[in-house]
Design an enzyme around this catalytic site. Structure first.
Site, PDB file in Angstrom:
ATOM      1  N   PHE A  26       0.841  -1.099   0.015  1.00 29.30           N
ATOM      2  CA  PHE A  26       0.052   0.174  -0.083  1.00 29.30           C
ATOM      3  C   PHE A  26       0.711   1.325  -0.038  1.00 29.30           C
ATOM      4  O   PHE A  26       1.680   1.542   0.735  1.00 29.30           O
ATOM      5  CB  PHE A  26      -1.117   0.078   1.234  1.00 29.30           C
ATOM      6  CG  PHE A  26      -1.826   1.141   1.026  1.00 29.30           C
ATOM      7  CD1 PHE A  26      -3.316   1.229   0.390  1.00 29.30           C
ATOM      8  CD2 PHE A  26      -1.569   2.517   1.777  1.00 29.30           C
ATOM      9  CE1 PHE A  26      -3.703   2.419   0.248  1.00 29.30           C
ATOM     10  CE2 PHE A  26      -2.346   3.436   1.538  1.00 29.30           C
ATOM     11  CZ  PHE A  26      -3.425   3.494   0.730  1.00 29.30           C
TER      12      PHE A  26
ATOM     13  N   ASP B  83       9.557   2.860   1.779  1.00 31.64           N
ATOM     14  CA  ASP B  83       8.074   3.675   2.107  1.00 31.64           C
ATOM     15  C   ASP B  83       7.940   3.458   3.718  1.00 31.64           C
ATOM     16  O   ASP B  83       7.412   2.455   4.388  1.00 31.64           O
ATOM     17  CB  ASP B  83       6.918   3.017   1.429  1.00 31.64           C
ATOM     18  CG  ASP B  83       5.610   3.802   1.682  1.00 31.64           C
ATOM     19  OD1 ASP B  83       5.690   4.508   2.530  1.00 31.64           O
ATOM     20  OD2 ASP B  83       4.661   3.722   0.959  1.00 31.64           O
TER      21      ASP B  83
ATOM     22  N   LYS C 175       2.566  11.449   7.184  1.00 32.01           N
ATOM     23  CA  LYS C 175       1.890  10.930   8.310  1.00 32.01           C
ATOM     24  C   LYS C 175       2.405  11.739   9.521  1.00 32.01           C
ATOM     25  O   LYS C 175       2.050  12.904   9.644  1.00 32.01           O
ATOM     26  CB  LYS C 175       1.633   9.523   8.660  1.00 32.01           C
ATOM     27  CG  LYS C 175       0.932   8.829   7.446  1.00 32.01           C
ATOM     28  CD  LYS C 175       0.141   7.628   7.624  1.00 32.01           C
ATOM     29  CE  LYS C 175      -0.878   7.155   6.717  1.00 32.01           C
ATOM     30  NZ  LYS C 175      -0.495   6.025   5.713  1.00 32.01           N
TER      31      LYS C 175
HETATM   32  C1  LIG Z   1      -0.851   6.273   4.437  1.00 36.33           C
HETATM   33  C2  LIG Z   1       0.285   5.587   3.469  1.00 36.33           C
HETATM   34  C3  LIG Z   1       0.517   5.869   1.972  1.00 36.33           C
HETATM   35  C4  LIG Z   1      -0.144   7.130   1.635  1.00 36.33           C
HETATM   36  O1  LIG Z   1      -0.320   8.307   2.249  1.00 36.33           O
HETATM   37  P1  LIG Z   1      -1.419   9.605   2.058  1.00 36.33           P
HETATM   38  O2  LIG Z   1      -1.246  10.555   2.842  1.00 36.33           O
HETATM   39  O3  LIG Z   1      -2.697   8.753   2.286  1.00 36.33           O
HETATM   40  O4  LIG Z   1      -1.360   9.750   0.212  1.00 36.33           O
HETATM   41  C5  LIG Z   1       1.718   5.480   1.669  1.00 36.33           C
HETATM   42  N1  LIG Z   1       2.282   4.484   1.942  1.00 36.33           N
HETATM   43  C6  LIG Z   1       2.140   4.082   3.016  1.00 36.33           C
HETATM   44  C7  LIG Z   1       2.917   2.931   3.930  1.00 36.33           C
HETATM   45  C8  LIG Z   1       1.000   4.456   4.029  1.00 36.33           C
HETATM   46  O5  LIG Z   1       0.739   3.958   4.952  1.00 36.33           O
END
Ligand SMILES: *Cc1c(COP(=O)(O)O)cnc(C)c1O
Length: 430
Positions: A170, A255, A284
């Site tokens: 994700f 990520d 985040k």
């Molecule tokens: C939440 C998340 C994203 C995307 O972030 P947004 O601010 O919602 O676009 C990308 N990678 C990971 C691992 C995430 O948990």
């Protein structure tokens, strides 16, 4: 009166019945939970299925709904609120900066972005930072950098570059990012998709080795997969993957948008493997949940591929976001939230294991990033989350059978103990 004007007058007046005057200039909305839900269902697009709790206040690990009921937040906005809701230091900076200057655009410089870049590079050991807003935008930025690095530095033929990604990944919701999703629903109806990505099994080191070709420019991986259900890869996987990437001149992109900034009990989840990825993506908790701020960290060889005009964002690097991010990171470090996540993560997982629920298949995670996977015959995690909400604990199911426990990292041992009383009741229900 033109039609659009009449409409804009009519809609707000419908709501007046919900507002009562509480002082000369102040009105108070007196809608209840069901009324808010009805409005959102009627006027908002249905791209989420939230628990039916309408929150209007938060402080630390606690939130309150419009009926005044108090909850322990065990989701922390998908780990964006690691520093706790409305952290006073972050809110103070937000207020002060908001009254000075909020947005300059990158057409001009501001006095916050340079400090954010320096502080983050010094903290993490990278040479450069590129600021964006949402996590998905930072992922897109990293993918663009990797492709351009592939063509300009590695020498891959133009448009031939390939990026390896993992099953159950994700990384956000843009068309290019869902192009490599293995979740059917995330793709359904959104094609045609962006080419140039290939999925390999998460956690399988030989799959990575076999998939690399001379055209491979990067390997994008979540050190712990959050949305997939807090999936921790086999021990040694990240280190071995990193070494394979090094050997083949392939960029290792971590990520860490959800797993990073203390959530896993280390600053980054890859710290457990003692590696230094070529590229790190954060978001985040970079703003403590107070503003959308994301970033890509890397060396000059990679982020140096961007020349003026190659890439950008109107809001990226704005002084309000940059000042909030600076303070959010200071709070994380000075309040030792990373260490707290490590210690209380072990404590919380031990206590969950001791419950011995017949519904539980596995308890996994690192730090306060905890997934409780239920057996299929338990009937899905949703009913457990709803039962927890009734008892004042907010959790969200992920992928049908997993309950995620990821409270703000400011949580105290006594608060976990208090929550465990209800969690035990719920995990032992029929
Ligand atoms: C939440 C998340 C994203 C995307 O972030 P947004 O601010 O919602 O676009 C990308 N990678 C990971 C691992 C995430 O948990």
């Amino acid at each position: 009166m033109p039609e659009y004007y009449r409409k804009s007058c009519v809609i707000p007046s419908k709501f007046l019945k919900f507002e009562v005057q509480i002082s000369k200039n102040k009105t108070k909305v007196t809608m209840n939970t069901q009324e808010f839900i009805a409005l959102e269902e009627k006027y908002g697009a249905h791209n989420y299925h939230p628990l039916d709790v309408v929150i209007n206040r938060g402080e630390g690990v606690w939130v309150w709904d419009v009926e005044g009921k108090k909850y322990l937040d065990c989701l922390a906005a998908y780990s964006a609120v690691n520093q706790g809701h409305c952290h006073p230091r972050i809110i103070n900076v937000l207020k002060e900066q908001a009254s000075k200057i909020t947005l300059t655009s990158r057409a001009f410089r501001n006095d916050q972005l340079p400090l954010l870049c320096k502080e983050m590079c010094e903290l993490t050991g990278y040479e450069m930072l590129l600021p964006m807003n949402s996590g998905a935008e930072a992922v897109e930025t990293a993918l663009k950098a990797a492709r351009k690095w592939g063509y300009k530095v590695k020498g891959v033929a133009e448009n031939e570059g390939e990026i390896l990604t993992c099953t159950n990944n994700f990384s956000g919701r843009t068309i290019s990012i869902v192009s490599f999703s293995t979740e059917e629903q995330y793709k359904d109806g959104f094609g045609p998709f962006t080419p140039g990505f290939r999925n390999i099994e998460y956690g399988d080191i030989s799959a990575l080795e076999a998939a690399i070709t001379p055209n491979t420019v990067a390997f994008l991986v979540e050190p712990i997969q959050g949305e997939a259900g807090i999936i921790v890869p086999p021990a040694g996987y990240l280190k071995a993957a990193f070494e394979i990437c090094k050997k083949n001149n392939v960029l290792f992109i971590a990520d860490e948008i959800q797993s990073g900034l203390g959530r896993s009990g280390k600053l980054f989840a890859f710290n457990y493997d003692e590696i230094k990825p070529d590229v790190v993506i954060i978001g985040k908790a970079l703003s403590g949940g107070c503003y959308p701020v994301s970033a890509v960290l890397s060396g000059k060889e990679v982020l140096g591929v961007f020349n003026p005009g190659d890439h950008g964002s109107t809001f990226g690097g704005n002084p309000l976001g940059a000042s909030i991010a600076r303070e959010s990171i200071k709070v994380l470090i000075e309040e030792k939230l990373v260490e707290n996540s490590y210690d209380l993560g072990i404590y919380f997982r031990d206590k969950l294991n001791a419950i011995n629920s017949p519904h539980v298949k596995e308890i996994r995670g690192k730090g306060l990033f905890i997934g409780v996977e239920l057996h299929e015959k338990a009937g899905g995690a949703r009913r457990f989350c709803e039962a927890l909400a009734k008892r004042g604990i907010l959790c969200k199911e992920t992928h049908t059978h997993v309950i995620r426990f990821a409270p703000p990292l400011v949580i105290k041992k006594e608060e976990i103990d208090e929550a465990l009383v209800s969690i035990k009741e719920v995990l032992l229900m029929a």
